[in-house]
Scaffold this motif. Sequence first.
Motif, PDB file in Angstrom:
ATOM      1  N   GLY A 157     -10.053  -8.165   1.124  1.00 38.04           N
ATOM      2  CA  GLY A 157     -10.253  -7.199   2.074  1.00 38.04           C
ATOM      3  C   GLY A 157      -9.110  -6.041   1.936  1.00 38.04           C
ATOM      4  O   GLY A 157      -8.431  -5.295   2.336  1.00 38.04           O
ATOM      5  N   TYR A 167       0.658  -0.969   0.038  1.00 42.44           N
ATOM      6  CA  TYR A 167       0.467   0.141  -0.122  1.00 42.44           C
ATOM      7  C   TYR A 167       0.890   1.625  -0.187  1.00 42.44           C
ATOM      8  O   TYR A 167       1.967   1.167   0.632  1.00 42.44           O
ATOM      9  CB  TYR A 167      -1.088   0.372   1.322  1.00 42.44           C
ATOM     10  N   LYS A 214     -10.114   1.949   5.230  1.00 42.04           N
ATOM     11  CA  LYS A 214      -9.380   1.788   6.679  1.00 42.04           C
ATOM     12  C   LYS A 214      -8.084   3.504   6.739  1.00 42.04           C
ATOM     13  O   LYS A 214      -7.974   3.748   7.454  1.00 42.04           O
ATOM     14  CB  LYS A 214      -8.737   0.792   7.608  1.00 42.04           C
ATOM     15  N   ARG A 215      -7.074   2.756   6.047  1.00 47.29           N
ATOM     16  CA  ARG A 215      -5.955   3.771   6.139  1.00 47.29           C
ATOM     17  C   ARG A 215      -6.451   5.061   5.543  1.00 47.29           C
ATOM     18  O   ARG A 215      -5.325   5.850   6.164  1.00 47.29           O
ATOM     19  CB  ARG A 215      -5.064   3.093   4.706  1.00 47.29           C
ATOM     20  N   LYS A 275     -11.124  -2.532   1.937  1.00 49.95           N
ATOM     21  CA  LYS A 275     -11.340  -2.356   3.432  1.00 49.95           C
ATOM     22  C   LYS A 275     -10.442  -1.712   4.024  1.00 49.95           C
ATOM     23  O   LYS A 275      -9.787  -1.189   4.519  1.00 49.95           O
ATOM     24  CB  LYS A 275     -11.922  -3.770   4.014  1.00 49.95           C
ATOM     25  N   GLU A 276      -9.116  -2.131   3.793  1.00 51.52           N
ATOM     26  CA  GLU A 276      -7.500  -1.582   3.616  1.00 51.52           C
ATOM     27  C   GLU A 276      -7.484  -0.265   3.629  1.00 51.52           C
ATOM     28  O   GLU A 276      -7.263   0.174   4.358  1.00 51.52           O
ATOM     29  CB  GLU A 276      -6.426  -2.229   3.611  1.00 51.52           C
TER      30      GLU A 276
END
Length: 140
Positions: A87, A5, A94-95, A90-91
Amino acid sequence: MDIIYNDTKKDLPSEQLHKLFMSVGWSNGSETSDMIRNYNIPFINSTLVISAWENERLIGAVRVLSDKMFRSIIYDLLVLPEFQNKGIGKELVKRCIEHFPNSEWLVQTTETISSYYVKHGFKVNNDVFLTIPCKLFSHT
């Protein structure tokens, strides 16, 4: 699956971004070569861009417009179909929230996709939402 990421690079490769938009059905491929060459302009001009990579391949991205304090808006959460339900989206969300944790978070989406965001803590807001459509995508 080794996903990296990145939350510092806004100048994502335009061709890979265009393919990402096409893969999720947000582009029908009718853009001119000039539009494709400049596909990354909205990302470059956003407050925050987080991308997901498998080696040199862009597999997911999200961009945020924010005042960094009161309000932040998620735009263009995209994940290649073959990487969905792992995921990554979602990640990415979240970030985003970790960057401006006290901000109100907004997302404009469709009825079909709204349950995805509800599942991640967003609540349906029944306020009136007004728009003037982007002239680049208007077909009237």
